[in-house]
Scaffold this motif. Sequence first.
Motif, PDB file in Angstrom:
ATOM      1  N   GLY A  95       0.725  -1.345  -0.132  1.00  0.00           N
ATOM      2  CA  GLY A  95      -0.085   0.034  -0.005  1.00  0.00           C
ATOM      3  C   GLY A  95       0.707   1.307   0.202  1.00  0.00           C
ATOM      4  N   PHE A  96       1.868   1.301   0.901  1.00  0.00           N
ATOM      5  CA  PHE A  96       2.980   2.460   0.942  1.00  0.00           C
ATOM      6  C   PHE A  96       3.560   2.825  -0.576  1.00  0.00           C
ATOM      7  N   GLY A  97       3.704   1.465  -1.041  1.00  0.00           N
ATOM      8  CA  GLY A  97       4.317   1.610  -2.578  1.00  0.00           C
ATOM      9  C   GLY A  97       3.337   2.102  -3.338  1.00  0.00           C
ATOM     10  N   VAL A  98       2.058   1.919  -3.354  1.00  0.00           N
ATOM     11  CA  VAL A  98       1.054   2.527  -4.514  1.00  0.00           C
ATOM     12  C   VAL A  98       0.814   4.080  -3.980  1.00  0.00           C
ATOM     13  N   THR A  99       0.871   4.245  -2.722  1.00  0.00           N
ATOM     14  CA  THR A  99       0.580   5.936  -2.334  1.00  0.00           C
ATOM     15  C   THR A  99       1.943   6.281  -2.792  1.00  0.00           C
ATOM     16  N   ILE A 100       3.194   5.974  -3.002  1.00  0.00           N
ATOM     17  CA  ILE A 100       4.092   6.639  -3.415  1.00  0.00           C
ATOM     18  C   ILE A 100       4.177   6.548  -4.885  1.00  0.00           C
ATOM     19  N   LEU A 101       3.547   5.759  -5.440  1.00  0.00           N
ATOM     20  CA  LEU A 101       3.758   5.649  -7.036  1.00  0.00           C
ATOM     21  C   LEU A 101       2.596   6.765  -7.487  1.00  0.00           C
ATOM     22  N   CYS A 102       1.427   6.734  -6.809  1.00  0.00           N
ATOM     23  CA  CYS A 102       0.352   7.949  -7.393  1.00  0.00           C
ATOM     24  C   CYS A 102       0.715   9.239  -7.009  1.00  0.00           C
ATOM     25  N   TRP A 103       1.438   9.377  -5.731  1.00  0.00           N
ATOM     26  CA  TRP A 103       2.147  10.600  -5.316  1.00  0.00           C
ATOM     27  C   TRP A 103       3.012  11.360  -6.308  1.00  0.00           C
ATOM     28  N   LEU A 104       4.173  10.489  -6.563  1.00  0.00           N
ATOM     29  CA  LEU A 104       5.089  10.927  -7.594  1.00  0.00           C
ATOM     30  C   LEU A 104       4.633  11.254  -8.961  1.00  0.00           C
ATOM     31  N   VAL A 105       3.892  10.361  -9.387  1.00  0.00           N
ATOM     32  CA  VAL A 105       3.554  10.403 -11.014  1.00  0.00           C
ATOM     33  C   VAL A 105       2.505  11.543 -10.810  1.00  0.00           C
ATOM     34  N   GLY A 106       1.607  11.598 -10.119  1.00  0.00           N
ATOM     35  CA  GLY A 106       0.560  12.667  -9.885  1.00  0.00           C
ATOM     36  C   GLY A 106       1.045  14.036  -9.758  1.00  0.00           C
ATOM     37  N   SER A 107       2.091  14.071  -8.794  1.00  0.00           N
ATOM     38  CA  SER A 107       2.372  15.455  -8.423  1.00  0.00           C
ATOM     39  C   SER A 107       3.418  16.054  -9.396  1.00  0.00           C
ATOM     40  N   PHE A 108       4.309  14.915  -9.985  1.00  0.00           N
ATOM     41  CA  PHE A 108       5.373  15.457 -11.242  1.00  0.00           C
ATOM     42  C   PHE A 108       4.436  15.728 -12.573  1.00  0.00           C
ATOM     43  N   GLY A 109       3.425  14.974 -12.586  1.00  0.00           N
ATOM     44  CA  GLY A 109       2.365  15.331 -13.845  1.00  0.00           C
ATOM     45  C   GLY A 109       1.864  16.679 -13.647  1.00  0.00           C
ATOM     46  N   GLY A 110       1.538  16.861 -12.322  1.00  0.00           N
ATOM     47  CA  GLY A 110       0.652  18.349 -12.032  1.00  0.00           C
ATOM     48  C   GLY A 110       1.708  19.246 -12.294  1.00  0.00           C
ATOM     49  N   LEU A 111       2.983  19.124 -11.808  1.00  0.00           N
ATOM     50  CA  LEU A 111       4.203  20.304 -11.751  1.00  0.00           C
ATOM     51  C   LEU A 111       4.315  20.567 -13.467  1.00  0.00           C
ATOM     52  N   VAL A 112       4.350  19.493 -14.286  1.00  0.00           N
ATOM     53  CA  VAL A 112       4.563  20.004 -15.514  1.00  0.00           C
ATOM     54  C   VAL A 112       3.637  20.436 -16.358  1.00  0.00           C
ATOM     55  N   LEU A 113       2.340  20.101 -15.933  1.00  0.00           N
ATOM     56  CA  LEU A 113       1.198  20.669 -16.469  1.00  0.00           C
ATOM     57  C   LEU A 113       0.937  22.061 -16.106  1.00  0.00           C
ATOM     58  N   GLY A 114       1.265  22.314 -14.577  1.00  0.00           N
ATOM     59  CA  GLY A 114       1.219  23.700 -14.164  1.00  0.00           C
ATOM     60  C   GLY A 114       2.331  24.486 -14.643  1.00  0.00           C
ATOM     61  N   PHE A 115       3.255  24.162 -15.006  1.00  0.00           N
ATOM     62  CA  PHE A 115       4.442  24.871 -15.746  1.00  0.00           C
ATOM     63  C   PHE A 115       3.988  25.259 -17.265  1.00  0.00           C
ATOM     64  N   VAL A 116       3.405  24.369 -17.860  1.00  0.00           N
ATOM     65  CA  VAL A 116       2.712  24.556 -19.264  1.00  0.00           C
ATOM     66  C   VAL A 116       1.597  25.700 -19.003  1.00  0.00           C
ATOM     67  N   LEU A 117       0.917  25.519 -18.275  1.00  0.00           N
ATOM     68  CA  LEU A 117      -0.502  26.322 -18.077  1.00  0.00           C
ATOM     69  C   LEU A 117       0.121  27.995 -17.809  1.00  0.00           C
ATOM     70  N   ALA A 118       1.244  28.007 -16.724  1.00  0.00           N
ATOM     71  CA  ALA A 118       1.612  29.237 -16.247  1.00  0.00           C
ATOM     72  C   ALA A 118       2.272  29.719 -17.517  1.00  0.00           C
ATOM     73  N   CYS A 119       3.057  29.156 -18.507  1.00  0.00           N
ATOM     74  CA  CYS A 119       3.461  29.695 -19.647  1.00  0.00           C
ATOM     75  C   CYS A 119       2.579  30.176 -20.545  1.00  0.00           C
ATOM     76  N   LEU A 120       1.437  29.258 -20.771  1.00  0.00           N
ATOM     77  CA  LEU A 120       0.358  29.753 -21.578  1.00  0.00           C
ATOM     78  C   LEU A 120      -0.289  30.813 -21.066  1.00  0.00           C
ATOM     79  N   TYR A 121      -0.485  31.001 -19.994  1.00  0.00           N
ATOM     80  CA  TYR A 121      -1.280  32.194 -19.324  1.00  0.00           C
ATOM     81  C   TYR A 121      -0.046  33.423 -19.589  1.00  0.00           C
ATOM     82  N   ARG A 122       1.221  33.042 -19.545  1.00  0.00           N
ATOM     83  CA  ARG A 122       1.981  34.467 -19.721  1.00  0.00           C
ATOM     84  C   ARG A 122       2.164  34.761 -20.998  1.00  0.00           C
ATOM     85  N   TYR A 123       2.234  33.851 -21.893  1.00  0.00           N
ATOM     86  CA  TYR A 123       2.596  34.056 -23.506  1.00  0.00           C
ATOM     87  C   TYR A 123       1.537  34.072 -24.348  1.00  0.00           C
ATOM     88  N   GLY A 124       0.335  33.382 -23.654  1.00  0.00           N
ATOM     89  CA  GLY A 124      -0.828  33.139 -24.658  1.00  0.00           C
ATOM     90  C   GLY A 124      -1.643  34.350 -25.200  1.00  0.00           C
TER      91      GLY A 124
END
Lengths: 219, 217
Positions: free
Chosen positions: A16-45
């Motif tokens: 269970g701890f492994g699944v927690t870490i998996l969801c957390w790492l993939v989910g939050s790094f995905g969110g980090l990348v998407l958030g950066f793209v959104l912030a850039c689009l907001y700035r330059y779009g």
Amino acid sequence: MEFDLFLRYGPALLTGFGVTILCWLVGSFGGLVLGFVLACLYRYGPAPLRWVIYAYVEVIRGTPFMIQLFILYYGGPHFGLLLSPIQAGILSFIVYGSPYFSEIFRSGFNAVPHGQVEAARCVGLSEGRILRRIILPQMLVPITAPLTNFFIILTKETAILSVVTVPELLYETQTMAAETFTFVEPFLVLSLFYWLMVIGTSWVGAKAEARVTRHLRKA
Amino acid sequence: MNFSFDVIWHNLPYMLAAARWTLLISLGGMAISLVWGVFVCAARISSGAVLSRLAALYISFFRGVPLLVQLLLFYYMLPYVGLDLPAIAAAILAVGLCSAAYSAEILRGALQTIPRGQTEAADALGIPTFSLWRRILIPQAIRIGLPSLVNELILLVKVSSLASVVGIGELTRISQNITGETYRPLEIYVAAAVIYFLINLVISLLGRLAEKRLQVA
């Protein structure tokens, strides 16, 4: 306290701890990348795109994570989106985290004095180069702490995934509690696991902060 | 995909009634959070080493353990020590005590921006500590920390959805029940999202008004 229970349920808890870490790492790094793209689009779009992103940020930040998860997991099949619990969990994590990350990045963009960007344009640097060489190294300094903060918040949001039967740490703990009629032992161990995650994250955050402020101390 | 507004329309009265419980948990949590947060903050920055350590431990625990786990702890573990609270009280207490840790840190951050000279001046004038806090420090700390506090309150409203797991019939729980009856999860959860969003919109508008009022001309 009956600690021999952990011999029996240890493997399940660790999985269970492994699944927690998996969801957390993939989910939050995905969110980090998407958030950066959104912030850039907001700035330059263009303006209409900015409104769309603004609305996205407001709506996602204004609704509970659990409801978003339910819409994705239970409502998804209505428009042909059949997801396994783990897939739904990771995807909703990315959706939930991205607006917060994009706001952090936006504040970082604003922290770099505009005169520097104008000066860089005057000496003929391309926009991509300005972003990579001038804005990013400077904006990472004020935003590393809030980013760490949000990663820590996300470690704890993973517990919510248990309500859509993602077999993560809390889910396994509740199973153990229900099967053995013990509550104190499983939940104490559970708290310990999360605490470890949080301590680990703040340690990495401190390292990252030391790395991005390197140029400030050298001077 | 066929989105049926009828389902929402039929069940809206039940959902709005449930939203009252959401509001009760959020408001109760807010009250505990703000009042208890001031005390935790005062303990954290007090000169007593033991008191300060205790407050630091409190903050570290409540910020370091998921709220869902805290709720389950309060609900299932308190009876072990002979304190059998009704679900709603356990939920309000868990939400409030957890949020108080965050409020305390927000206030601590705000207090640090108040120049030390003010405290020294108050000491020099013989103003008692209680008045110093009530008249000088707290009003300023609230003004400085207001945006973060409003942020925290909005989080609280959303966090109240977690109370559904201990069987309280608040908005999320009732939405789950209605979904079980109607098999229309999409419509019901979207409607629930809209209700949460509206509540938060009101809070953030009130927050902006309060910010304007407290602004120093």
